[in-house]
Design an enzyme around this catalytic site. Structure first.
Site, PDB file in Angstrom:
ATOM      1  CG  HIS A  18       1.207  -8.354  -1.361  1.00  0.00           C
ATOM      2  ND1 HIS A  18       0.415  -7.751  -0.419  1.00  0.00           N
ATOM      3  CD2 HIS A  18       0.998  -9.758  -0.825  1.00  0.00           C
ATOM      4  CE1 HIS A  18      -0.008  -8.595   0.381  1.00  0.00           C
ATOM      5  NE2 HIS A  18       0.035  -9.725   0.099  1.00  0.00           N
TER       6      HIS A  18
ATOM      7  CG  ASP B  66       2.752  -1.167   1.472  1.00  0.00           C
ATOM      8  OD1 ASP B  66       1.783  -1.875   0.857  1.00  0.00           O
ATOM      9  OD2 ASP B  66       3.263  -1.638   2.511  1.00  0.00           O
TER      10      ASP B  66
ATOM     11  CG  HIS C 195      -5.930  -1.598  -1.113  1.00  0.00           C
ATOM     12  ND1 HIS C 195      -6.888  -2.666  -1.146  1.00  0.00           N
ATOM     13  CD2 HIS C 195      -4.865  -2.088  -0.470  1.00  0.00           C
ATOM     14  CE1 HIS C 195      -6.512  -3.504  -0.159  1.00  0.00           C
ATOM     15  NE2 HIS C 195      -5.512  -3.418   0.243  1.00  0.00           N
TER      16      HIS C 195
END
Ligand code: SDX
Length: 454
Positions: free
Chosen positions: A291, A388, A332
């Site tokens: 995460h 990210d 994702h």
């Protein structure tokens, strides 16, 4: 502080309103239970059926009724929410209906925080008083310093962050009045204002530098940079380009509907605990490398690869599933196309590098992306860069150690956690979260005295 003009991140309005308009009357689902031959009509609303409607489907009068089984909630809506909308196939992200690209280009983090919390963009006077309210809550109780001194010099700043946020519940016991709107407003201001101060103190603790107090003459991110990098013996003026870049990164990370940490915030908050304790749990969920800890894991991965010519070998390891090796920053649960935030982050990287100099790991990241986007393994699994993948390259270029990256995610996500927590509290359909299970353990058996055990 004047907001630096940011080169326009122009994204043509790619689609008409992406939110499906289910204007149709409630449809129904007809279910035939082949165990009994009975037929059931279940209403379909907003593309869902109520799980509780399945309980009427029984084999006999003592039967509990049918439940849904959905590990990791792959296909379960646990709430109705008006805050954030994502279309994973189209790569759409809207905060209260506004496209993330437009907010990144034209808004700032505190204005976006106001939008997420109150549902509308603020007027000029609302924005002014909102900014004032946040600015005057940036100080931390002096005891927080003593609390932080208890951590080792090499403590991970995310561990310091989530512990300190939880500890704030002991400084503000009034936060337990969760159904008092004035108390919720006050805790909201305190949390949004103090999370950068907590993060900065955590950073200063691990690098062994004295804490810097907030400077109310600076912007939200300017003050944060000041608390992080100012040396007592010197003047420090936050670089306006870096302050704006961080501000846009904070906009991109502010909310993302029912992700793991937000679900944790809602679940913990459903027991009616105070928001500081709930937010500490949400931050703990964000800490995980799958995460919010992924931005740190991406940098460690890029450093491990080391050079462009090693990229094909690494990709091979990932595809072979060697030692659980994953392409961190890729994939994702919802986006099965390019994460719209990652596109903006990539543009910010170019701008930041004009100030800091290019991060040499960028070339490895770009090569990884180039190969992955052509490779059947990633294409067939719809794995694309997520928020990210590139953000860590910017943070590193700005002078942050990799351990700080998840903390830089938690700061802006604080407003999303609070907005979702409050929406849950005020939702008449919500009560304490308590899922059921499929029991796979031992059947009923009697206790055996120790001396009689085999
Ligand atoms: C965030 O939910 C949110 O909104 C989160 C977030 C937010 O703003 O709150 O967007 C922030 O957390 C972004 C995600 C950051 N995490 C990473 O970058 C870590 C690397 N990515 C993953 O581990 C993974 O993609 C997840 C955790 C993000 C999503 O995992 P899923 O949806 O549970 O998918 P999965 O693990 O079941 O994978 C499906 C397949 C598997 O292959 P097969 O078993 O079918 O052969 O895809 C493979 C996986 O092995 N796969 C990957 C991969 N991600 C999935 N293979 C290699 N590298 C990857 N990154």
């Amino acid at each position: 502080m004047e907001r630096t003009a940011f080169p326009a991140i122009h994204f043509p309005n790619r689609f008409p309103n992406p939110i499906p308009q289910t204007n149709r009357m409630a449809d129904t689902l007809t279910i035939v239970d082949n165990r009994t031959g009975k037929t059931y009509e279940l209403p379909v609303q907003a593309g869902t059926i109520r799980a509780m409607d399945l309980r009427q489907i029984k084999e006999g009068p003592d039967d509990f009724g049918v439940m849904t089984y959905d590990p990791a909630f792959m296909n379960t809506a646990n709430c109705r929410s008006a805050i954030t909308y994502i279309d994973g196939d189209k790569g759409v992200l809207l905060y209260r209906g506004y496209p993330i690209e437009q907010l990144a280009e034209q808004s700032d983090y505190l204005e976006t925080a106001y939008l997420l919390l109150f549902g509308e963009l603020p007027t000029a006077s609302q924005q002014h008083s909102w900014t004032q309210q946040i600015t005057t809550h940036t100080m931390l109780h002096e005891n927080v310093k003593k609390f932080m001194e208890g951590f080792r010099y090499d403590a991970h700043p995310m561990g310091i962050f989530l512990s300190t946020v939880g500890a704030l519940s002991t400084f503000y016991p009034d936060a337990r009045r969760i159904f008092d709107p004035d108390s919720r407003r006050l805790q909201t201001r305190r949390l949004i204002a103090k999370v950068p101060s907590i993060a900065a103190y955590a950073f200063r603790h691990i690098v062994g530098r004295p804490y810097i107090y907030p400077d109310n003459d600076l912007s939200y991110t300017g003050n944060f940079l000041n608390m992080l990098f100012k040396m007592p013996a010197e003047n420090f003026l936050p670089n306006p380009v870096l302050a704006r870049a961080l501000d846009v990164l904070f906009i991109l990370h502010a909310d993302h509907e029912q992700n793991c940490s937000t679900s944790a915030m809602r679940n913990i908050g459903s027991s009616h605990v105070d928001p500081y304790s709930a937010l500490a749990g949400a931050a703990a969920a964000l800490y995980g490398p799958l995460h919010g800890g992924a931005n740190e894991a991406v940098l460690r991965m890029l450093n491990e690869i080391g050079s462009i010519d090693k990229v094909p070998e690494f990709i091979k390891k990932v595809k072979a599933g060697e030692a659980q090796t994953r392409l961190m920053g890729f994939g994702h649960r919802v986006y099965k196309s390019y994460d719209p935030r990652a596109k903006v982050v990539k543009q910010i990287a170019e701008l930041v590098f004009t100030v800091t100099g290019k991060n040499p790991l960028l070339d490895i990241a770009l090569e990884l992306e180039r190969i992955a986007l052509e490779d059947e393994y990633f294409v067939s699994r719809k794995l694309y860069p997520n928020v990210d993948f590139y953000s860590g390259l910017i943070y590193q270029a700005m002078g942050f150690p990799v351990e700080m990256f998840p903390v830089l995610f938690a700061i802006p996500r604080t407003v999303g956690w609070i907005a979702q927590w409050e929406e849950m509290l005020l939702d008449p359909e919500q009560k304490i979260a308590r899922p059921r299970q499929i029991y796979t353990g031992a059947g009923l058996r009697d206790y055996v005295l120790r001396e009689q055990r085999p």
